[in-house]
Design a protein around this motif. Sequence first.
Motif, short mmCIF file in Angstrom:
data_model
loop_
_atom_site.label_atom_id
_atom_site.label_comp_id
_atom_site.label_asym_id
_atom_site.label_seq_id
_atom_site.Cartn_x
_atom_site.Cartn_y
_atom_site.Cartn_z
N MET A 1 0.84 -1.20 0.00
CA MET A 1 0.00 0.00 0.00
C MET A 1 0.88 1.24 0.00
O MET A 1 1.79 1.37 0.79
N ARG A 2 0.60 2.14 -0.91
CA ARG A 2 1.37 3.38 -0.97
C ARG A 2 0.46 4.56 -0.72
O ARG A 2 -0.53 4.76 -1.43
N LEU A 3 0.80 5.33 0.29
CA LEU A 3 -0.01 6.49 0.64
C LEU A 3 0.60 7.75 0.06
O LEU A 3 1.82 7.86 -0.03
N ASP A 4 -0.23 8.68 -0.31
CA ASP A 4 0.28 9.99 -0.68
C ASP A 4 0.75 10.69 0.59
O ASP A 4 0.08 10.62 1.61
N GLU A 5 1.92 11.35 0.52
CA GLU A 5 2.48 11.94 1.74
C GLU A 5 1.54 12.99 2.33
O GLU A 5 1.46 13.14 3.55
N LYS A 6 0.82 13.69 1.45
CA LYS A 6 -0.10 14.73 1.95
C LYS A 6 -1.19 14.13 2.83
O LYS A 6 -1.50 14.66 3.90
N TYR A 7 -1.76 13.00 2.37
CA TYR A 7 -2.81 12.35 3.16
C TYR A 7 -2.26 11.85 4.48
O TYR A 7 -2.90 11.95 5.53
N LEU A 8 -1.06 11.28 4.40
CA LEU A 8 -0.44 10.76 5.61
C LEU A 8 -0.24 11.87 6.63
O LEU A 8 -0.55 11.72 7.82
N ASN A 9 0.24 13.03 6.15
CA ASN A 9 0.43 14.18 7.04
C ASN A 9 -0.89 14.63 7.66
O ASN A 9 -0.96 14.90 8.86
#
Lengths: 249, 328
Positions: free
Chosen positions: B1-9
């Motif tokens: 699973m790869r998350l967009d860094e913006k969503y993670l933040n």
Amino acid sequence: MSDPVLATLNLNKSFGALKATDNVSIDLKPGEIHAIIGPNGAGKSTLIQQICGGLRPDSGQVLLCGQDVSGHSTQARAQAGLGRTFQISQLCMEDTVLENAILGAMGAEGLAWRFWQPALKRPELRDRAEAALERVGLSDDRDICCANLSHGQRRQLEVAVALTLSPRVFVMDEPMAGLGAGGSKRLTGFLDGLRVEAPILLVEHDMDAVFALADRISVLVYGKVIATGTADEIRASTEVRDAYLGDAA
Amino acid sequence: MRLDEKYLNGLMIAGLLALPLWAVMADQPFTITLVTRAVILALAAVGLNIVLGIGGMVSFGHAVFFGIGGYAMGILAFHAQTYTALELGLFTTDGTKFMPVIWLVAMITSGLVAFFIGLLSLRTSGVYFIMITLAFGQMFFYFAISWAQYGGEDGLSIYVRNDFPGLNTLIPIQFYAICFTLLCVVLFLFARLQASPFGLALNAARQAGTRVETVGLNPMRLKLLAFVISGAITGLAGALFADLNRFVSPTMFSWQLSGELIVLIIIGGVGRLMGPVIGACVFVALEHFLGELTDFWHVYLGVILLCIVLFGRGGLIGLLTGKEGAHV
């Protein structure tokens, strides 16, 4: 004759007993390409370093647009109009092509001490950077991370960063290093047109490029300039033939 | 699973909002204190991240600034609570219990000290830079131990938490709100700084110092300013940390703390906006939950650190987003 843009006057540099630069006086006139050639260990890199500020000469002067810059730092010389490219690419490998070019634009515009507006959104930086990328043919690759570029593209970017500075003189340390025949030829064509903007001091091992481009050639052997002249004069010189060119010429 | 860094933040920030609110409803004040601790450590590490993550300087002495912030709070509040005068050469003050003033003093003092430490230590690089910053840390540590006027080895206790207009800082969630807001402000500033021309140049100075010089910029000056900004932020965190514990002692200057700040960043992701935040949360969670099970919880921290260094150079953020971090 017009005044030289860049000149060295009786430059000397020794490392212990080794005389790496022995009384070297060369100059670069407006609109010309002056090539420095010589065998490995002749002191070409040492000479370039003294011109660009990485090394202090033991004696002698480096003149940039008539001004003695021998005591200046690398960054002061860059600000005075010296644009340099490296034999081994000095690029920010984690950054994109555009960011690398923007760094040069920041140096040229004196805009490094801004903390708010994103660098990539500043039009003056972007325009300057993109114009330089356009000229070396890297426009389409502007968003690629530098680490993913081919060796040839890195060489192009190296030139592009120097272009962003709009320097008064280029000092290029083996820009053709590691390029294939096609790349070499393209870059030769590009540098040919560049000399009208600013003269080029060119250190190069690719003799085809040197003979195609150089208005004048100086031959450096054991730290000494043994001959300076046009391509034909250098080809004809027996001394140069013995010391360096061998049968290649 | 790869998350967009913006969503993670965004997810991280939402979590830091939701968890304490839940704790208020569930009447779990200790959880709020834990999260506050994580947020303050994160703030200190965001400061260090400017130097370490963007500028590539491995400062092993950032506890200096954390401690200075702590003592700025401790000394000002001590004089205010004992009604004694604090003589500062030309002028005298009665100290203060007013947080904004304490923060300002903490930031200015640690920024000034960072300037002088940076001036000396930035002449070196690599292992020597690590050692010289460590040496400064130890100097401050032993100075604090011998500073009998302010408690020496025992430290200083401040009985009542300092004041902030309109808030009752003794209520955990209100103090948390202050710390969380400050963290968000500093994260926002970090993001701006990182994308700004200064951030780009500093980032370039880490990767190719010679290149920065050849475009006419001075890498030393870039790094020095980064060091000062970084020191001021870590100093602010120190003042908050002392306020959280209502106690300041020489351990705030200890080299272990300097090391922990580096560890936080490596766990989270070097040079990443939220790297220090994730790192601090993981660190505090491990410290608490594993610390209950065993006194030797650092062993597990060590294993995690080892795995991250060996297999995921981008820290947890790198692992989750599939992007590598900055190379230092």
